[in-house]
Design a protein around this motif. Structure first.
Motif, mmCIF file in Angstrom:
data_model
loop_
_atom_site.group_PDB
_atom_site.id
_atom_site.type_symbol
_atom_site.label_atom_id
_atom_site.label_comp_id
_atom_site.label_asym_id
_atom_site.label_seq_id
_atom_site.Cartn_x
_atom_site.Cartn_y
_atom_site.Cartn_z
ATOM 1 N N GLU A 110 0.829 -1.206 0.000
ATOM 2 C CA GLU A 110 0.000 0.000 0.000
ATOM 3 C C GLU A 110 0.865 1.259 0.000
ATOM 4 O O GLU A 110 0.605 2.208 -0.739
ATOM 5 N N TYR A 114 1.271 4.245 -2.795
ATOM 6 C CA TYR A 114 1.049 5.639 -2.427
ATOM 7 C C TYR A 114 2.231 6.508 -2.838
ATOM 8 O O TYR A 114 2.062 7.587 -3.415
ATOM 9 N N LYS A 117 2.633 7.229 -6.567
ATOM 10 C CA LYS A 117 1.594 8.102 -7.139
ATOM 11 C C LYS A 117 1.535 9.458 -6.441
ATOM 12 O O LYS A 117 0.484 10.092 -6.396
ATOM 13 N N GLN A 118 2.654 9.931 -5.921
ATOM 14 C CA GLN A 118 2.665 11.201 -5.206
ATOM 15 C C GLN A 118 2.120 12.364 -6.021
ATOM 16 O O GLN A 118 1.288 13.130 -5.538
ATOM 17 N N HIS A 121 -1.654 12.094 -6.293
ATOM 18 C CA HIS A 121 -2.336 12.358 -5.017
ATOM 19 C C HIS A 121 -2.393 13.851 -4.708
ATOM 20 O O HIS A 121 -3.427 14.362 -4.274
ATOM 21 N N THR A 126 -5.905 13.854 -3.010
ATOM 22 C CA THR A 126 -6.193 12.553 -2.393
ATOM 23 C C THR A 126 -5.059 12.073 -1.500
ATOM 24 O O THR A 126 -4.863 10.871 -1.342
ATOM 25 N N THR A 127 -4.322 13.005 -0.914
ATOM 26 C CA THR A 127 -3.246 12.603 -0.010
ATOM 27 C C THR A 127 -3.849 11.983 1.255
ATOM 28 O O THR A 127 -4.986 12.276 1.620
ATOM 29 N N THR A 128 -3.073 11.153 1.902
ATOM 30 C CA THR A 128 -3.491 10.512 3.150
ATOM 31 C C THR A 128 -2.747 11.186 4.294
ATOM 32 O O THR A 128 -1.519 11.178 4.329
ATOM 33 N N TYR A 131 0.217 9.694 6.009
ATOM 34 C CA TYR A 131 1.406 9.448 5.194
ATOM 35 C C TYR A 131 2.145 10.731 4.828
ATOM 36 O O TYR A 131 3.175 10.698 4.184
#
Length: 136
Positions: A110, A114, A117-118, A121, A126-128, A131
């Motif tokens: 995962e 992530y 695909k920085q 995102h 769509t950043t988390t 993270y």
């Protein structure tokens, strides 16, 4: 019996003042230099990505150094490399702070996805939160 270390770290840090100074013209070379620095420290780079103002790495860490020493070597070595070899006319500097997050073995795929695909995102919002760091 040989030691078996399976420690994964998700590292994040930004450019000085979060300036957009990781330019497309040398981004790939910078990632290569960071890969070389990781491997010279006896660690394994699993993923690397970022945007114009920060970088994410997922590394399989070793037991022979501290996180602080490891990050200092990566940040210092890469900024010197950019300033001396790639863009001597560009003031390139990382911020002093960084984020280091432990990652469980099952989370590795995962996190790799992530990190790879920085750009998407950040472009899509769509950043988390867990993270990313906002203080680096």
């Amino acid at each position: 019996m040989n030691s078996h270390i399976q420690v994964y770290l998700h590292l994040v840090w930004g450019t000085w003042n979060r300036d957009e100074i990781i330019l497309p013209s040398f981004e790939r070379e910078l990632w290569g230099e960071l890969r070389n620095l990781v491997e010279k420290q006896g660690c394994r780079l699993l993923a690397l990505g970022g945007t114009g103002n920060h970088v994410h790495l997922l590394v399989q860490f070793n037991a022979t150094q501290t996180i602080a020493d490891f990050v200092q070597i990566l940040k210092g070595g890469s900024s010197i490399w950019v300033n001396e070899k790639v863009r001597p006319n560009l003031f390139f500097k990382w911020q002093g702070a960084y984020g280091a997050f432990s990652v469980g073995h099952r989370e590795v795929p995962e996190i790799i996805g992530y990190i790879k695909k920085q750009k998407q995102h950040h472009a899509n919002g769509t950043t988390t939160v867990g993270y990313e760091t906002t203080n680096n």
